[in-house]
Motif scaffolding. Structure first.
Motif, PDB file in Angstrom:
ATOM      1  N   UNK A  85       0.836  -1.204   0.000  1.00 58.90           N
ATOM      2  CA  UNK A  85       0.000   0.000   0.000  1.00 58.90           C
ATOM      3  C   UNK A  85       0.870   1.253   0.000  1.00 58.90           C
TER       4      UNK A  85
ATOM      5  N   UNK B 258       3.918   1.576  -1.131  1.00 56.51           N
ATOM      6  CA  UNK B 258       4.530   1.757  -2.453  1.00 56.51           C
ATOM      7  C   UNK B 258       3.497   2.261  -3.457  1.00 56.51           C
ATOM      8  N   UNK B 259       2.245   1.821  -3.282  1.00 54.57           N
ATOM      9  CA  UNK B 259       1.184   2.281  -4.177  1.00 54.57           C
ATOM     10  C   UNK B 259       0.987   3.790  -4.031  1.00 54.57           C
TER      11      UNK B 259
ATOM     12  N   UNK C 190       3.240   5.909  -3.064  1.00 54.43           N
ATOM     13  CA  UNK C 190       4.410   6.528  -3.697  1.00 54.43           C
ATOM     14  C   UNK C 190       4.215   6.581  -5.208  1.00 54.43           C
ATOM     15  N   UNK C 191       3.726   5.461  -5.764  1.00 57.11           N
ATOM     16  CA  UNK C 191       3.529   5.396  -7.221  1.00 57.11           C
ATOM     17  C   UNK C 191       2.513   6.445  -7.669  1.00 57.11           C
TER      18      UNK C 191
ATOM     19  N   UNK D 120       3.199   9.437 -10.302  1.00 53.45           N
ATOM     20  CA  UNK D 120       2.612   9.473 -11.640  1.00 53.45           C
ATOM     21  C   UNK D 120       1.551  10.553 -11.801  1.00 53.45           C
TER      22      UNK D 120
ATOM     23  N   UNK E   7       7.098  13.003 -10.835  1.00 53.25           N
ATOM     24  CA  UNK E   7       7.625  13.450  -9.537  1.00 53.25           C
ATOM     25  C   UNK E   7       7.582  14.952  -9.347  1.00 53.25           C
TER      26      UNK E   7
END
Lengths: 117, 495, 141
Positions: free
Chosen positions: C72, C74-75, C77-78, C82, C92
């Motif tokens: 979660x 990392x999600x 962060x993604x 994006x 970023x």
């Protein structure tokens, strides 16, 4: 201050190399940690050691005197290196546990059978 | 805008999915799908770069010397594409070759971690970023090499771990010293500072020595190669195939990058060193390989020898030399991985890779025999396979740049490679089975359809790279010209 | 052996640590602080809790497995990475929502905060995975 830190880094490297050459796996692991911290200190030293504020530009300021704030980049680099070190430390300790489980000793020579064949 | 970060974002997305999805089957299917996507993206980047020479992307919209740059020139794009090719084959191969237990414990998460690190290293335009991607790759490889925790794996893992960590420390210490002196980490910016000031800081040389030693350990060059043959024969075969294809090549890639940006200023000092590193790696790797009797160990020693070819190509420092080095790097990635994959099949059938007790594998399955023949004799340099074109280019470049002695050594080493490969061929595939256990030979073959698919993909690439060598070499020559034209790289990043 | 005083102190300690972690998380970016440090502090609280109550209780408290928390994080962060793409900016790039809330005053909401939250969740997940699995192997309970 730079000189003292440089001598200290040298000492850390020396003890790290000494530890890494030992036969006990625990000492080898400690050697890796010491070497990794010595390397982090080199980056820290590269930013210069001086007494100044944190590396933040105050809100609304157009211009900042570089002498009043420290260089934030080495700090960011060290943080990255420390995080990587954290991951490696966790991995290497797990490896050590597994090693002890299999060989029931700390002696690294117990495994030296794959090289000669 | 998404194109250039995509090879890094894609494995990242897979890692998230692998953490959230529980079923092993879903993980396997997803991993194949994502590796195909990765190949497609690498292909698009290759195509784009071929049109416009270089593409770059600034992370967070920060301008060049301050923000993190991702840059792809022809060399990076070529490496990206070849590693995507290797990765797709290894992924398909692993689905069948790796046991259920390891796949359930997120084997693919770590292979994609390696892919992310490798792709990142090829795209990094910032030296600290390069270090971070190296570390991402290393973390994945540390875990994979000890994954499962069998006794033999542990020893390989410890040697691999300690020596690779030391190389990282060298690299990072070099970065620290360089940053302290130059105040910049962007490779183009650093190169420009060197080129324009003309004066070099007193600590420039030590930093470069640290870099070269770090990369030489990673790339398994002559005095620093010991970790490679001590560890590559220990993990499951699919893992060693992946490592053989990708890891050392990243070290060599970085060495070429550093040489063409910084080290060429000190040609008189570095050129002989790089040349001798290459020659000695080549000769010693191939000679030590002849005395080995473990299938994967022979191939591991050959990695060292093959890396030597690439490095002498770099040391010639002409367009044809560099082009040959780039071509050879690509050829070596696919051929070596394929040879390791065949070793994996032999291991699956016989549970051993000791050549003294193997034999008659050709009767067992002709197709695998042919696949080994293709990759082994491509490594040895027989036409019309890719290795022939690679070796021919290296030797031709050597003669053109008045390194006739080196070219002769390269020819001679090629002969020894042929000897080793013939030895494996006879011992493993041709000779009668020495165990004389008839029952063993007649046991039903284990399923290997997917493994075969992975291997065939690479074998076809090897043949294609040999037959259509001319356009690829043309591309490599353009890549080499871009590498030699440092000013173009600098201007493109800093414009 | 149960020790009621220790148990009470530890559960209080966990709350204090979590609040302090959130303070550090929100303080980050413009002042010393940020996701990583906050996560270290929050996970210290959980580790003490696990030492006293055992790892099972912590796992129950977290609802999801630590691996899923990592996913979660990392999600998040993604997403923060994006999101700028949809505004045709490089990935970023920091995006900010102009916010002037009646009671809270000026808050800096934007992708950097989302990113830091992602780092917070991921690092907490990683550290808890490391420590809880070590404790499980050593049969701490």
């Amino acid at each position: 201050m730079e000189l003292i830190l440089a001598i200290f880094i040298g000492l850390l490297y020396a003890s790290g190399v000494y530890l890494i050459l030992r036969r006990s796996i625990v000492k080898v692991i400690l050697g890796v940690f010491v070497l990794s911290n010595a390397t982090n200190l080199i980056i820290f030293l590269s930013g210069g050691i001086k007494r100044s504020g944190a590396g933040f530009i105050p809100a609304g300021a157009e211009k900042v005197d570089p002498a009043t704030i420290s260089d934030p980049l080495p700090q960011a680099l060290i943080l990255t290196a420390i995080v990587i070190g954290l991951g490696i430390a966790a991995y290497i300790l797990a490896l050590k546990y597994r090693y002890f489980e299999i060989t029931e000793t700390h002696d690294l020579d117990q495994l030296s059978k794959t090289d000669q064949k | 805008m998404i194109l250039l970060p995509a090879p890094i974002v894609l494995p990242f997305v897979f890692i998230i999915l692998a953490l959230l999805v529980k079923s092993s089957k879903a993980k396997s299917i997803l991993s194949i799908a994502f590796s195909i996507l990765n190949l497609a993206i690498a292909g698009i980047i290759l195509f784009q770069v071929n049109e416009v020479d270089m593409i770059k992307s600034q992370m967070g919209s920060w301008p060049a010397p301050f923000g993190i740059t991702l840059i792809a020139d022809r060399f990076s794009a070529f490496m990206l594409f070849m590693s995507a090719l290797v990765f797709i084959a290894v992924t398909i191969y692993s689905v069948q070759s790796i046991d259920k237990e390891r796949i359930k414990n997120n084997y693919f998460l770590f292979t994609f971690g390696i892919l992310m690190g490798v792709n990142g290293s090829f795209l990094a335009g910032d030296i600290f970023n390069l270090y971070v991607w190296f570390e991402v790759m290393l973390m994945g490889s540390f875990i994979l090499i000890s994954f499962g925790g069998e006794r033999i794996q542990l020893e390989g893992a410890i040697k691999y771990l300690i020596l690779n960590l030391i190389s990282s420390f060298f690299f990072v210490a070099g970065i620290g010293i360089l940053y302290g002196k130059m105040g910049s980490l962007n490779m183009a910016d650093l190169a420009q500072k060197f080129a324009f000031t003309g004066s070099f800081p007193s600590l420039f040389e030590p930093a470069m020595v640290l870099f070269v030693v770090g990369f030489a350990i990673k790339g398994a060059l002559f005095p620093f190669f010991f970790w490679l043959p001590a560890s590559y024969h220990t993990p499951p075969p699919a893992v060693s195939a992946l490592f053989a294809g990708l890891l050392t090549k990243v070290g060599i890639y970085s060495l070429i990058r550093i040489y063409t940006l910084f080290l060429f200023h000190f040609d008189y000092f570095w050129n002989p060193i790089i040349l001798w590193l290459g020659i000695l790696s080549m000769v010693i790797g191939v000679i030590t390989a002849t005395s080995q009797f473990d299938f994967r160990k022979v191939l591991s020693f050959h990695i060292i020898s093959q890396v030597g070819y690439v490095v002498i190509g770099l040391a010639f420092y002409t367009i044809s030399g560099l082009a040959a080095a780039i071509f050879f790097l690509g050829h070596n990635m696919i051929s070596k991985t394929n040879a390791f994959m065949v070793a994996g099949w032999v291991h699956r059938e016989r549970k051993t890779l000791n050549m003294k007790v193997l034999g008659e594998m050709f009767n067992k399955n002709t197709l695998w025999g042919v696949l080994f023949f293709i990759s082994a004799f491509s490594l040895a340099g027989l036409p019309p396979l890719s290795g022939f074109a690679g070796k021919y280019l290296i030797i031709k470049a050597g003669i053109e740049s008045d390194h006739i002695f080196v070219a002769l050594i390269a020819l001679f080493v090629g002969l020894f490679t042929l000897f080793s490969m013939t030895k494996i061929w006879i011992e493993v595939f041709w000779k009668n089975n020495p165990t004389e256990n008839a029952a063993e030979n007649n046991t039903k073959a284990l399923p290997h359809g997917l493994m075969l698919t992975g291997s065939i993909i690479l074998a076809l690439s090897i043949i294609a790279m040999g037959i259509w060598a001319a356009p690829i070499v043309e591309f490599c020559e353009k890549a080499a010209a871009d590498l030699l034209n440092t000013q173009k790289y600098i201007n493109f990043v800093l414009k | 052996m149960r020790n009621i005083i220790l148990e009470k102190i530890v559960s209080l300690f966990l709350k204090v640590m979590l609040i302090f972690a959130i303070y550090l998380l929100l303080r980050g970016h413009n002042n010393p602080g940020g996701g990583f440090i906050a996560a270290i502090i929050a996970s210290t609280g959980f580790v003490f809790y696990a030492i006293i109550y055992g790892t099972k209780k912590v796992e129950k408290m977290l609802h999801l497995s630590t691996h899923q928390w990592m996913g979660i994080g990392l999600l998040l962060v993604l997403i923060s990475t994006l999101l700028p793409l949809f505004f045709s900016k490089e990935i970023q790039t920091g995006l900010w929502i102009p916010s002037d809330f009646p009671v809270l005053g000026l808050l800096s909401l934007g992708t950097p905060l989302l990113f830091d939250t992602g780092v917070f969740v991921t690092v907490s997940g990683v550290i808890l995975t490391i420590i809880l699995s070590i404790m499980e192997v050593l049969e701490w309970n």
